[in-house]
Design a protein around this motif. Structure first.
Motif, PDB file in Angstrom:
ATOM      1  N   GLY A  10       0.920  -1.180  -0.026  1.00 44.99           N
ATOM      2  CA  GLY A  10       0.036  -0.103   0.054  1.00 44.99           C
ATOM      3  C   GLY A  10       0.922   1.170   0.062  1.00 44.99           C
ATOM      4  N   ALA A  11       0.537   2.198   0.738  1.00 47.86           N
ATOM      5  CA  ALA A  11       1.248   3.617   0.628  1.00 47.86           C
ATOM      6  C   ALA A  11       2.564   3.122   1.315  1.00 47.86           C
ATOM      7  CB  ALA A  11       0.495   4.389   1.700  1.00 47.86           C
ATOM      8  N   ILE A  12       2.860   2.421   2.357  1.00 49.30           N
ATOM      9  CA  ILE A  12       4.177   2.466   2.877  1.00 49.30           C
ATOM     10  C   ILE A  12       4.958   1.406   1.878  1.00 49.30           C
ATOM     11  CG2 ILE A  12       5.667   1.283   4.706  1.00 49.30           C
ATOM     12  CD1 ILE A  12       3.369   2.215   6.751  1.00 49.30           C
ATOM     13  N   ALA A  69       1.149  -3.888   6.603  1.00 45.76           N
ATOM     14  CA  ALA A  69      -0.092  -4.302   5.999  1.00 45.76           C
ATOM     15  C   ALA A  69      -1.234  -4.006   7.154  1.00 45.76           C
ATOM     16  CB  ALA A  69       0.038  -5.887   5.504  1.00 45.76           C
ATOM     17  N   SER A  70      -1.299  -4.702   8.136  1.00 42.15           N
ATOM     18  CA  SER A  70      -2.390  -4.741   8.950  1.00 42.15           C
ATOM     19  C   SER A  70      -2.426  -5.596  10.281  1.00 42.15           C
ATOM     20  CB  SER A  70      -3.769  -5.174   8.034  1.00 42.15           C
ATOM     21  OG  SER A  70      -3.578  -6.439   7.975  1.00 42.15           O
ATOM     22  N   GLU A  76      -1.373 -13.827  10.056  1.00 42.49           N
ATOM     23  CA  GLU A  76      -1.462 -14.610   8.709  1.00 42.49           C
ATOM     24  C   GLU A  76       0.026 -15.056   8.409  1.00 42.49           C
ATOM     25  OE1 GLU A  76      -5.628 -12.621   6.884  1.00 42.49           O
ATOM     26  OE2 GLU A  76      -3.613 -12.799   5.577  1.00 42.49           O
ATOM     27  N   HIS A  77       0.781 -13.991   8.418  1.00 41.34           N
ATOM     28  CA  HIS A  77       2.098 -13.992   7.844  1.00 41.34           C
ATOM     29  C   HIS A  77       3.367 -13.931   8.614  1.00 41.34           C
ATOM     30  CE1 HIS A  77      -0.350 -13.552   4.061  1.00 41.34           C
ATOM     31  NE2 HIS A  77      -0.723 -12.538   4.364  1.00 41.34           N
ATOM     32  N   LEU A  91       5.434  -3.201  11.756  1.00 45.10           N
ATOM     33  CA  LEU A  91       5.038  -1.762  11.906  1.00 45.10           C
ATOM     34  C   LEU A  91       3.508  -1.717  12.638  1.00 45.10           C
ATOM     35  CD1 LEU A  91       5.796   0.077   8.703  1.00 45.10           C
ATOM     36  CD2 LEU A  91       6.566   0.800  11.171  1.00 45.10           C
ATOM     37  N   SER A  92       2.505  -2.771  12.560  1.00 41.30           N
ATOM     38  CA  SER A  92       1.189  -3.059  12.894  1.00 41.30           C
ATOM     39  C   SER A  92       1.358  -3.026  14.521  1.00 41.30           C
ATOM     40  CB  SER A  92       0.411  -3.757  11.847  1.00 41.30           C
ATOM     41  OG  SER A  92       0.439  -3.368  10.851  1.00 41.30           O
ATOM     42  N   ALA A 122       6.267   6.065  13.211  1.00 44.36           N
ATOM     43  CA  ALA A 122       5.715   7.385  13.051  1.00 44.36           C
ATOM     44  C   ALA A 122       6.376   8.252  14.155  1.00 44.36           C
ATOM     45  CB  ALA A 122       4.506   7.923  12.792  1.00 44.36           C
ATOM     46  N   ASN A 188      -1.086   2.664  16.264  1.00 41.69           N
ATOM     47  CA  ASN A 188       0.166   1.878  16.272  1.00 41.69           C
ATOM     48  C   ASN A 188       1.234   2.663  17.082  1.00 41.69           C
ATOM     49  OD1 ASN A 188      -0.599  -0.715  14.576  1.00 41.69           O
ATOM     50  ND2 ASN A 188      -1.144   0.931  13.461  1.00 41.69           N
ATOM     51  N   ASN A 241      -1.772   7.700   1.674  1.00 46.67           N
ATOM     52  CA  ASN A 241      -2.575   7.577   2.657  1.00 46.67           C
ATOM     53  C   ASN A 241      -2.364   8.755   3.692  1.00 46.67           C
ATOM     54  OD1 ASN A 241      -3.886   6.418   4.752  1.00 46.67           O
ATOM     55  ND2 ASN A 241      -2.864   4.481   4.802  1.00 46.67           N
ATOM     56  N   THR A 244      -0.827   7.896   7.519  1.00 43.79           N
ATOM     57  CA  THR A 244       0.390   7.310   7.600  1.00 43.79           C
ATOM     58  C   THR A 244       1.314   8.342   7.479  1.00 43.79           C
ATOM     59  OG1 THR A 244      -0.542   5.082   7.111  1.00 43.79           O
ATOM     60  CG2 THR A 244       1.817   5.600   6.927  1.00 43.79           C
TER      61      THR A 244
HETATM   62  N1  LIG Z   1       4.082   1.951  13.899  1.00 47.49           N
HETATM   63  C1  LIG Z   1       3.497   3.016  13.238  1.00 47.49           C
HETATM   64  O1  LIG Z   1       4.017   4.231  13.368  1.00 47.49           O
HETATM   65  C2  LIG Z   1       2.480   2.995  12.041  1.00 47.49           C
HETATM   66  C3  LIG Z   1       1.955   1.680  11.853  1.00 47.49           C
HETATM   67  N2  LIG Z   1       1.268   1.552  10.578  1.00 47.49           N
HETATM   68  C4  LIG Z   1       0.688   0.336  10.186  1.00 47.49           C
HETATM   69  O2  LIG Z   1       1.128  -0.027   8.713  1.00 47.49           O
HETATM   70  C5  LIG Z   1       0.000  -0.642   7.961  1.00 47.49           C
HETATM   71  C6  LIG Z   1       0.193  -0.157   6.780  1.00 47.49           C
HETATM   72  O3  LIG Z   1       0.128   1.268   6.412  1.00 47.49           O
HETATM   73  P1  LIG Z   1      -0.301   2.024   5.112  1.00 47.49           P
HETATM   74  O4  LIG Z   1       0.796   1.357   3.987  1.00 47.49           O
HETATM   75  O5  LIG Z   1      -0.318   3.364   4.827  1.00 47.49           O
HETATM   76  O6  LIG Z   1      -1.476   1.080   4.647  1.00 47.49           O
HETATM   77  P2  LIG Z   1      -2.265   1.017   3.350  1.00 47.49           P
HETATM   78  O7  LIG Z   1      -3.714   0.871   3.559  1.00 47.49           O
HETATM   79  O8  LIG Z   1      -2.104   2.085   2.185  1.00 47.49           O
HETATM   80  O9  LIG Z   1      -1.609  -0.480   2.650  1.00 47.49           O
HETATM   81  C7  LIG Z   1      -1.732  -1.612   3.280  1.00 47.49           C
HETATM   82  C8  LIG Z   1      -1.768  -2.552   2.576  1.00 47.49           C
HETATM   83  O10 LIG Z   1      -1.789  -3.860   2.949  1.00 47.49           O
HETATM   84  C9  LIG Z   1      -2.680  -4.842   2.400  1.00 47.49           C
HETATM   85  N3  LIG Z   1      -2.808  -5.815   3.354  1.00 47.49           N
HETATM   86  C10 LIG Z   1      -3.816  -5.561   4.515  1.00 47.49           C
HETATM   87  N4  LIG Z   1      -3.749  -6.816   5.174  1.00 47.49           N
HETATM   88  C11 LIG Z   1      -3.162  -7.676   4.472  1.00 47.49           C
HETATM   89  C12 LIG Z   1      -2.496  -8.878   4.778  1.00 47.49           C
HETATM   90  N5  LIG Z   1      -3.108  -9.724   5.858  1.00 47.49           N
HETATM   91  N6  LIG Z   1      -1.924  -9.575   3.856  1.00 47.49           N
HETATM   92  C13 LIG Z   1      -1.380  -8.984   2.819  1.00 47.49           C
HETATM   93  N7  LIG Z   1      -1.771  -7.852   2.544  1.00 47.49           N
HETATM   94  C14 LIG Z   1      -2.277  -7.294   3.316  1.00 47.49           C
HETATM   95  C15 LIG Z   1      -3.925  -3.914   2.041  1.00 47.49           C
HETATM   96  O11 LIG Z   1      -4.581  -4.748   0.927  1.00 47.49           O
HETATM   97  C16 LIG Z   1      -3.030  -2.745   1.585  1.00 47.49           C
HETATM   98  O12 LIG Z   1      -2.732  -2.894   0.080  1.00 47.49           O
HETATM   99  C17 LIG Z   1      -1.168   0.162   8.816  1.00 47.49           C
HETATM  100  O13 LIG Z   1      -2.318  -0.568   8.552  1.00 47.49           O
HETATM  101  C18 LIG Z   1      -0.674   0.082  10.204  1.00 47.49           C
HETATM  102  O14 LIG Z   1      -1.255  -1.113  10.813  1.00 47.49           O
HETATM  103  C19 LIG Z   1       0.911   2.677   9.783  1.00 47.49           C
HETATM  104  C20 LIG Z   1       1.291   3.760  10.145  1.00 47.49           C
HETATM  105  C21 LIG Z   1       2.236   4.203  11.392  1.00 47.49           C
END
Ligand SMILES: NC(=O)C1=CN([C@@H]2O[C@H](COP(=O)(O)OP(=O)(O)OC[C@H]3O[C@@H](n4cnc5c(N)ncnc54)[C@H](O)[C@@H]3O)[C@@H](O)[C@H]2O)C=CC1
Ligand SMILES: O=C([O-])CC(=O)C(=O)O
Length: 265
Positions: A10-12, A69-70, A76-77, A91-92, A122, A188, A241, A244
């Protein structure tokens, strides 16, 4: 050079791909996506990147697995990767607020003799907070403020009307555990601070929607026998995103670079 498998594109994930496109230290050559993300990833990434939906379908064993991811992606992984001996970086971190998750990850890492690294994402000064935890820590208060659009799709939508918000409004006040469970894409950082410091139940959290902001502001204070500290960051969001902060991707990139450099922070 190291071969990296990345969970989530995704975005990251796409930001990291661009960051490491011409970097000899890190080869992001395998990606695990959800079934719905398969076509988008295939269209964006060339033949040099293997794209699969399950860990067991990766064509080669990676040196390290990274997760962007999430919360669900950890079960799952990441758990199976650790159990099969693959070091992982996540990161999650808010997922560790769910019952039994920390134990599941630790058991998998022990079973596979692998290591799990949580990165600062972040936020910053996590090293100081973790050290303070050993030096006597009594109170940690975190405030996460973002523009209204960053709270779309969260329970904050039922607290206020995000479209017509005139002033900064608290969407949530409570423990880091509840923040992480209720706001999996926005808290997070709260969970990371809690795990480094006073724990998920004792760390106080406030989440704020603020129409005057154009970026994400993370701020915390900590005090105890060690002394007193405060930290604030105004993080620019990633273009793909608004939830994020861009520094999140940089923190994961730094963790990968540190694995191969002879020294560094
Ligand atoms: N620790 C921190 O400071 C931060 C942690 N995060 C974590 O990083 C994650 C990703 O952030 P972004 O890239 O901005 O989100 P995003 O929504 O732009 O991209 C996440 C991608 O991961 C995919 N995804 C979700 N669950 C999945 C799975 N089980 N298996 C494979 N792919 C999967 C989604 O379909 C999506 O394409 C957030 O959901 C959050 O949990 C995000 C921001 C800050
Ligand atoms: O990226 C950020 O600004 C922080 C964030 O979403 C989180 O803590 O989950």
């Amino acid at each position: 050079m190291q071969h990296v498998a990345m969970v989530g594109y995704g975005a990251i994930g796409s930001h990291l791909m661009r960051m490491f496109a011409a970097d000899a230290r890190v080869r992001l050559d395998q990606v695990i996506v959800g079934a719905t993300g398969l076509k988008k990833a295939q269209a964006a990434l060339g033949d040099g990147v293997a794209i699969v939906t399950r860990l067991e379908d990766l064509p080669r064993r990676p040196d390290v697995l990274i997760e962007c991811a999430s919360h669900r992606a950890l079960t799952e992984h990441v758990v199976p990767a650790l159990a099969s001996g693959i070091d992982s970086i996540i990161l999650s971190i808010g997922a560790l607020a769910n019952d039994g998750m920390a134990e599941l990850l630790a058991e998998a890492a022990n079973a596979g003799s692998s290591r799990l690294k949580l990165v600062s994402g972040a936020i910053g000064a996590i090293d100081a907070l973790a050290a303070a935890q050993l030096g006597g820590l009594d109170e940690v208060v975190y405030v996460g403020s973002k523009p209204p659009s960053s709270w779309r799709g969260s329970p904050g939508e039922s607290v206020v009307c995000l479209d017509s918000l005139a002033e900064a409004t608290t969407l949530f006040k409570g423990s880091a555990r509840d923040a992480a469970r209720l706001y999996p894409k926005n808290a997070n950082v709260a969970a990371a601070l809690a795990l480094a410091g006073l724990g998920l139940d004792a760390t106080q959290v406030r989440l704020v929607a603020d129409p005057s902001l154009s970026h994400n502001v993370h701020s915390y204070t900590a005090q105890g026998r060690f002394g007193r500290m405060s930290f604030t960051i105004e993080g620019m969001a990633l273009p793909d995103n608004p939830k994020t902060s861009a520094l999140t991707a940089c923190s994961l990139a730094r963790a990968l670079i540190n694995r191969v450099e002879p020294m560094g922070f």
